[in-house]
Design a protein around this motif. Structure first.
Motif, PDB file in Angstrom:
ATOM      1  N   TYR A  36       0.805  -1.140   0.070  1.00 10.23           N
ATOM      2  CA  TYR A  36      -0.022   0.011  -0.098  1.00 10.23           C
ATOM      3  C   TYR A  36       0.789   1.088   0.045  1.00 10.23           C
ATOM      4  N   ARG A  70      -7.275   1.180   0.577  1.00  7.74           N
ATOM      5  CA  ARG A  70      -7.513   0.935   2.117  1.00  7.74           C
ATOM      6  C   ARG A  70      -7.794   2.397   2.368  1.00  7.74           C
ATOM      7  N   SER A  76      -4.798   4.812   0.967  1.00  6.98           N
ATOM      8  CA  SER A  76      -3.731   3.947   0.517  1.00  6.98           C
ATOM      9  C   SER A  76      -4.138   3.126  -0.822  1.00  6.98           C
ATOM     10  N   TYR A  77      -3.249   2.766  -1.858  1.00 10.19           N
ATOM     11  CA  TYR A  77      -3.436   1.821  -2.832  1.00 10.19           C
ATOM     12  C   TYR A  77      -2.456   0.667  -3.058  1.00 10.19           C
ATOM     13  N   ARG A  78      -2.878  -0.069  -3.549  1.00 10.25           N
ATOM     14  CA  ARG A  78      -1.914  -1.176  -4.421  1.00 10.25           C
ATOM     15  C   ARG A  78      -2.468  -1.921  -5.292  1.00 10.25           C
TER      16      ARG A  78
END
Length: 94
Positions: A36, A70, A76-78
């Motif tokens: 993330y 998230r 947050s990014y993934r």
């Protein structure tokens, strides 16, 4: 009156804008595959604005990669499916 001489220096054109964009998007994919990251972390890593990061995330998502978000104080990014995506993508489909 003094005459000014203009010196024209040849500038190395470097990579074109679309090539730079492609490199950044590939870097984004690799960076988000590691876990993330916040928009600001991504923007600093790619040397772009947060708005550009959002556009890149939309493009990556449109390509079929799963951008997992998230939620919290800072989103947050993934990317969760890079291995499957690159293994299953048919090169002839491009």
């Amino acid at each position: 009156m003094k005459s000014r001489q203009h010196i024209h220096r040849r500038r190395d054109p470097g990579p074109t804008g679309s090539l730079v964009r492609m490199r950044r998007i590939l870097s984004l994919i690799v960076f988000l595959s590691g876990g993330y990251r916040t928009i600001n972390q991504i923007a600093r890593r790619l040397d772009v604005s947060p708005r550009t990061v959002h556009r890149y995330l939309n493009e990556v998502n449109a390509l079929g990669l799963v951008v997992d978000t998230r939620f919290g104080k800072r989103h947050s990014y993934r990317i969760t499916n890079t291995a499957e995506y690159f293994r299953l993508t048919d090169p002839g489909s491009f």
